[in-house]
Scaffold this active site. Sequence first.
Site, short mmCIF file in Angstrom:
data_model
loop_
_atom_site.label_atom_id
_atom_site.label_comp_id
_atom_site.label_asym_id
_atom_site.label_seq_id
_atom_site.Cartn_x
_atom_site.Cartn_y
_atom_site.Cartn_z
N TYR A 57 -17.73 -30.67 -5.07
CA TYR A 57 -16.90 -30.00 -6.09
C TYR A 57 -17.56 -28.72 -6.59
CZ TYR A 57 -14.42 -34.54 -6.40
OH TYR A 57 -13.73 -35.69 -6.13
N HIS A 116 -18.21 -39.90 0.44
CA HIS A 116 -16.95 -39.27 0.01
C HIS A 116 -15.80 -39.51 1.01
CE1 HIS A 116 -15.63 -35.63 -2.63
NE2 HIS A 116 -14.59 -36.37 -2.33
N1 LIG Z 1 -12.67 -39.33 -3.54
C1 LIG Z 1 -11.83 -38.36 -3.23
O1 LIG Z 1 -11.64 -37.96 -2.07
C2 LIG Z 1 -11.05 -37.73 -4.35
C3 LIG Z 1 -9.94 -36.93 -4.06
C4 LIG Z 1 -9.22 -36.39 -5.11
C5 LIG Z 1 -9.61 -36.65 -6.43
N2 LIG Z 1 -10.74 -37.41 -6.69
C6 LIG Z 1 -11.20 -37.66 -8.07
O2 LIG Z 1 -10.13 -38.15 -8.85
C7 LIG Z 1 -9.91 -37.31 -9.97
C8 LIG Z 1 -8.46 -37.32 -10.39
O3 LIG Z 1 -7.62 -36.84 -9.36
P1 LIG Z 1 -6.96 -35.37 -9.34
O4 LIG Z 1 -7.75 -34.45 -10.16
O5 LIG Z 1 -6.76 -35.07 -7.89
O6 LIG Z 1 -5.50 -35.59 -9.94
P2 LIG Z 1 -4.87 -36.25 -11.25
O7 LIG Z 1 -5.89 -36.84 -12.11
O8 LIG Z 1 -3.75 -37.09 -10.78
O9 LIG Z 1 -4.21 -34.98 -11.96
C9 LIG Z 1 -4.96 -33.99 -12.60
C10 LIG Z 1 -3.97 -32.95 -13.13
O10 LIG Z 1 -3.10 -33.59 -14.07
C11 LIG Z 1 -3.10 -32.87 -15.28
N3 LIG Z 1 -2.98 -33.86 -16.36
C12 LIG Z 1 -3.89 -34.77 -16.78
N4 LIG Z 1 -3.40 -35.52 -17.79
C13 LIG Z 1 -2.14 -35.05 -18.01
C14 LIG Z 1 -1.14 -35.39 -18.96
N5 LIG Z 1 -1.32 -36.36 -19.84
N6 LIG Z 1 0.04 -34.70 -18.92
C15 LIG Z 1 0.24 -33.71 -18.02
N7 LIG Z 1 -0.68 -33.34 -17.10
C16 LIG Z 1 -1.87 -34.01 -17.11
C17 LIG Z 1 -4.42 -32.12 -15.34
O11 LIG Z 1 -4.27 -30.96 -16.12
P3 LIG Z 1 -5.44 -30.34 -17.04
O12 LIG Z 1 -6.70 -30.37 -16.25
O13 LIG Z 1 -4.94 -28.98 -17.36
O14 LIG Z 1 -5.55 -31.20 -18.29
C18 LIG Z 1 -4.64 -31.80 -13.87
O15 LIG Z 1 -3.92 -30.63 -13.52
C19 LIG Z 1 -10.45 -35.97 -9.48
O16 LIG Z 1 -10.61 -35.05 -10.54
C20 LIG Z 1 -11.69 -36.39 -8.77
O17 LIG Z 1 -12.73 -36.69 -9.69
C21 LIG Z 1 -11.44 -37.97 -5.66
#
Ligand SMILES: NC(=O)c1ccc[n+]([C@@H]2O[C@H](COP(=O)([O-])OP(=O)(O)OC[C@H]3O[C@@H](n4cnc5c(N)ncnc54)[C@H](OP(=O)(O)O)[C@@H]3O)[C@@H](O)[C@H]2O)c1
Length: 274
Positions: A57, A116
Amino acid sequence: MEYRELAEGVKIPLLGLGTWGIGGRDTADRSRDEAEIRAIRRGIELGMTHIDTAEYYGAGHCEELVGAAIEPYERRDLFVTTKVWRNHLRHDDLIASMEGSLRRLGLEYVDLYLVHWPNPEVPLGETMGALERCAHEGFTRFIGVSNFPSALLAEAQSHLREHRFVADQVEYSLEEQEPASGLLPFCRRNGVTLIAYTPLAKGRLARPGNAVLDVLAEKYGRTRAQVSLNWLIGQEGVVAIPKASDPLHLEENLGALGWRLSEGDSRRLAESFA
Ligand SMILES: NC(=O)c1ccc[n+]([C@@H]2O[C@H](COP(=O)([O-])OP(=O)(O)OC[C@H]3O[C@@H](n4cnc5c(N)ncnc54)[C@H](OP(=O)(O)O)[C@@H]3O)[C@@H](O)[C@H]2O)c1
């Protein structure tokens, strides 16, 4: 906060903090450092003490920001997860990655170290040996994987000598329900926690678009994001790591806790996205 047991005597919050995009994506972005540090601290203060990051990241900058954010807190109050990228799965590369992550995070150990993504070009046994060495040396308390389907998880586990996996982190949400049919039952049988990533489908689940989600939000007096997260964390063996840099989102997401969708509503909701 509500918690789930990860291993004997160790509990992690049902809602943790995702960090993808913090400090950049494929490359470092330092333009929002102060706001991102404040957001991580706000999340910790709200009880989201499981912080999920990765060496990938922001090309390491995300780990630096997490390190700066957690510096004032008691180490034992936090549960820090990081991940080794798929091109560092040879033994010596993995150890070097682990050391690099610890340096950027400013920590002596992480709580959970994950592979990962699988990489078929590196023998699984070699990666598992290196992962176990990280646990053996005290660089990490626990080990696990990410994006491993159940067959590969079982194969990887068979290479472990002294340790076992405590978690598989995979995409799981109302929009991506595949883990429910194979991986989740496997994880439950094997005492592996499923850490649900992208639990809000990148924020799409917070927006209108599914009539059943709208009806249930109204019925329970909750927002779409809260209902969507509740659907996940109400499932045995599942915790979620939504990412939110907006403090209002962090506070809203906390409202997914302290109540449960009924079994019937949970099923109806899942079916409406299937
Ligand atoms: N292991 C892997 O391969 C892998 C892959 C993808 C993700 N991940 C991990 O999982 C975490 C979460 O997944 P993600 O970041 O892909 O997606 P997510 O958590 O589903 O969505 C994040 C997005 O949703 C928005 N959001 C959060 N709460 C909200 C709410 N209450 N209302 C409206 N919008 C909201 C955030 O906006 P704001 O930031 O503007 O608040 C951001 O744009 C990642 O950050 C990472 O740590 C791991």
